[in-house]
Design an enzyme around this catalytic site. Structure first.
Site, PDB file in Angstrom:
ATOM      1  N   LYS A   1      -6.364   4.678   8.465  1.00 51.44           N
ATOM      2  CA  LYS A   1      -5.386   5.546   7.810  1.00 51.44           C
ATOM      3  C   LYS A   1      -5.885   6.986   7.746  1.00 51.44           C
ATOM      4  O   LYS A   1      -5.128   7.936   7.992  1.00 51.44           O
ATOM      5  CB  LYS A   1      -5.076   5.022   6.408  1.00 51.44           C
ATOM      6  CG  LYS A   1      -4.241   3.737   6.409  1.00 51.44           C
ATOM      7  CD  LYS A   1      -4.106   3.147   5.009  1.00 51.44           C
ATOM      8  CE  LYS A   1      -3.209   1.909   5.030  1.00 51.44           C
ATOM      9  NZ  LYS A   1      -3.129   1.270   3.688  1.00 51.44           N
TER      10      LYS A   1
ATOM     11  N   SER B   1       0.797  -1.227   0.000  1.00 48.19           N
ATOM     12  CA  SER B   1       0.000   0.000   0.000  1.00 48.19           C
ATOM     13  C   SER B   1       0.829   1.276   0.000  1.00 48.19           C
ATOM     14  O   SER B   1       0.278   2.371  -0.115  1.00 48.19           O
ATOM     15  CB  SER B   1      -0.972  -0.001   1.186  1.00 48.19           C
ATOM     16  OG  SER B   1      -0.287   0.260   2.374  1.00 48.19           O
TER      17      SER B   1
HETATM   18 CA    CA Z   1       0.196  -2.318   3.472  1.00 48.19          CA
END
Ligand code: CA
Ligand code: CA
Ligand code: CA
Ligand code: CA
Ligand code: CA
Ligand code: CA
Ligand code: CA
Ligand code: CA
Ligand code: CA
Ligand code: CA
Ligand code: CA
Ligand code: CA
Lengths: 199, 199, 199, 199, 199, 199
Positions: free
Chosen positions: E139, E96
């Site tokens: 996040k 990511s």
């Molecule tokens: Ca990740």
């Protein structure tokens, strides 16, 4: 044998004989070469350590004896050689593909086809000695089943021929060799331009 | 001994003595060289770490002492050396093939054949000292069985000769050496052109 | 001591002191150099990670301080250095061969022999500091048994000398050093041409 | 402090602070450079992965910021850098030697000595940020015990100073930094020729 | 957000969003370049295999699309790129960080700063597709806590925005992207000389 | 099928068919090339050994047969090829992506797009033989679900078509091939300038 005819229709492919969990089988060794900044040997087919070493030995034998064998090897410093054993997902190992590897590489480098009706098995040493291997009976039965009519085996495996049924042996020409130079002499077709040259 | 005569008929092959699970045995070390962009040492035969190091030591000894030994080594920056121990599927290890490795490489590089009737065993250090090894009794019995008539062993293994039957010793010329330069002097045939030169 | 005299009779060999399972022992470090396209360091003798790092440190120290030490190191970009610890099959490890490695390499590069009557032990840091090590008592007893008459130990190991019998100490000249440059000054013979030059 | 004075008397050595099983300790980072065909970074001292990465980061930071920092880095494409952490047999790991590594390398490349009375600890990021580390109390007590009079710690570790006895703090000048360029400014002696130039 | 402002004040640093054991967190990707004989990619920060591959993909994407993206990439054959993820001792993995890696590298190569108020997450494929990732809720909460005002997420993660409190979303500009070229367009400041050029 | 149309809109992307824990699935192979001092093959996507070998085989096949296939391969000695299988965190293995890899690489090197409506599966040998694979039923159901209208399978997998529902087969054009050159002929769009040239 239709399959080996199709497979060996290009230079660089030789027909080997192997023992698998399910008895003997025919397998094909494929070799290709490509331009590269550096020479080198690329091996694929999930090969074990002994089989990888067999490929190194086959290439070294041809390079060290190129002139005597008539194999044009000079340009290997700028050509990369790739050897593959299909099928790609099946692990393979052992030294007995030595003669097949040497023949496939010699075919690739000379451009001479490998004779389609011939299968082979045998360890090769760095000086070209053909050393005995196991599974001769299953391998020759597999060659026969696959429609091959000639086989090459190590001279020291001669006694193993007693284990084969007479009718199978009657339909197979068996070459017993102790020097891999003889394997190349038996297994490779004449060079394409050879007849012309002789004329 | 027919086998060692046949095997050592080309430069680069020397006859060693080893101990295996089944007692002593004769083994052959094969060396070949080929053109290459870079020098290098390629080792095959399922060798263990100690035996691989023995090959590095043998090559370094010859390179560092080339002039004194009369071994033409200059071109090793553009020649690749391959050393193989048949049979390819049998794992091998230990330092005792040091003298055999040094002899096979010196034979390859000088073009002088190794004498067919001679077998050898001994560790070699980087400065060429021949160090003691084990299994002298089994190794000399194996040499005798194989028809060899001369053997080279480390000087420090002299006491082990007491373990051998007198009739075997009577048929073997045993060279006890402490410097591998003496091994080369004993084991290598004169250069092919030597007689001619002397004439 | 006959053995160390014989072993150190060529440049590149130094006598070290080690502790093994069976008490202290004398060991020899051998170094050789050979022409090569690229520089590099080759290590053999079944060395552990710490001992391999000791060899890297010894070579880096000599290269970084070459001018000050009078060691001709320029040509190491085209010479390969090989360091071997006999016996080849015995695993070895630890930092205490640092002074022996540095001395063997300096001997090889200068062509000056290592004095035969001297044994040594001590870790070396990258800036040449000699750091303390273990086993001083066993190592000096081994040196004495082997007939050596001088030993070099780290200055910080001075207190360990109390553990040795007086009669042994009386027969050994013990050099206590904290800078490896002093080791080289003590252990290396003068250059072969030095007397001539002075004349 | 006698030991750090002696150790940092040559360019390339910096005094770090570490936490070991036995509390805090002073350690020295040594760097040396040597001619080489190719650049490269050689690491010894039984370093763990994180510490090896710290050395890569320190060298990359100096190379990427060479001009701004006044570090002559151009010739690193043909010089090899070796970094060693004595003692050689003790495993070491962690990111907190980042400032010490950067300082030792900057000292080596500029030829400026590291000030002998100063010890340091702190992680360094690739852009030169000084990141917090652990063990500040033990590290500063060790610095004090070793006779150091100045220490450099990450600014974010400021609160950890509360854990130290007042009399220790009274004898230590503590620099709290967030940029490794400030570490170099504080820790490096002026260039040898600087006073002359200014005259 | 003071920290990201300080960290992204030099080219080559981008602000990423990650999920750790303790919820979401902001992390910084740092990239630097240095002269080198050969190009290459150096990775530090205790990265797992998937994250290392993300860095290879980011660099290959930029090299293969350099002209279209306006990224000067020619000199990468003689410049080495180093990418670091602080903190150095914390293991990190996962795909990511792809958009963050691509943005940090593009910033480094173009010299354009990354906007300080923006955080980002998303896998990148070799052709620049932005693929969905996990942990969007944690996040974005972390980005909000850290004072960031804009975030970039994969378009396919749009539905995950429903999980966030309305007041947080009201304070964040969320960019949903499917092509990493759009990430670069949104996240990079104009080139330093751009206003001048336009004048 | 919108996704494959979008993904295959640039040269170097081909649509494969795979079997996963959750039945069949469509996957994309992405290839990119970039200037580099040396050629080479970079593989990402958490690939297993067999799949990595498939990529080596695909590239070697194209290099060894470049002229016959009309693939401009000369410049691969100074271009690096990167092949990626998204998603980056999912481990993948097996030989059945051979045809997809060969097609993606041929697309990249010729600049011809891969037809968006076509999915494919099959092992490839070094001489270009298409060998049978498993999971034909699940793979074709997945292709159908994903809106693909044509599929390529190995000729030897023909019998597996009996396992598929008639209505699915009615909506799929199934190409049964035994030579990967036929895959390229079927799957690649004409070269962009082809119509112009013919005019
Ligand atoms: Ca990740
Ligand atoms: Ca078969
Ligand atoms: Ca076999
Ligand atoms: Ca035998
Ligand atoms: Ca042995
Ligand atoms: Ca001894
Ligand atoms: Ca030790
Ligand atoms: Ca200490
Ligand atoms: Ca630490
Ligand atoms: Ca944070
Ligand atoms: Ca899918
Ligand atoms: Ca598969």
């Amino acid at each position: 044998t239709p399959e080996s005819a199709e497979r060996t229709a290009v230079p660089g492919v030789a027909t080997g004989l192997a023992v698998t969990g399910a008895g003997g089988d025919v397998l094909f060794v494929e070799a290709a070469a490509m331009e590269s900044e550096h020479g080198g040997l690329e091996l694929t087919g999930q090969l074990g350590d002994v089989m990888k070493e067999s490929a190194q030995i086959a290439l070294s034998y041809l390079r060290a004896n190129a002139e005597r064998l008539g194999v044009p090897i000079e340009d290997l410093t700028h050509r990369r050689v790739h050897v593959h054993f299909p099928a790609g997902a099946v692990p393979k190992d052992g030294p007995s593909a030595g003669v097949t590897l040497t023949t496939a590489l010699a075919s690739l480098l000379t451009g001479r086809l490998v004779r389609a009706e011939i299968g082979m098995t045998g360890e090769v040493s760095l000086t070209g000695r053909v050393l005995p291997i196991g599974g001769v009976k299953q391998k020759l039965l597999a060659a026969h089943r696959a429609g091959l009519t000639e086989v090459i085996i190590p001279a020291r495996n001669g006694p193993d021929l007693d284990d084969l049924p007479e009718d199978v042996l009657a339909q197979l020409t068996v070459h017993q060799v102790s020097d891999v130079a003889d394997v190349l002499r038996i297994a490779l077709e004449p060079a394409a331009g050879a007849a012309t040259k002789a004329a």
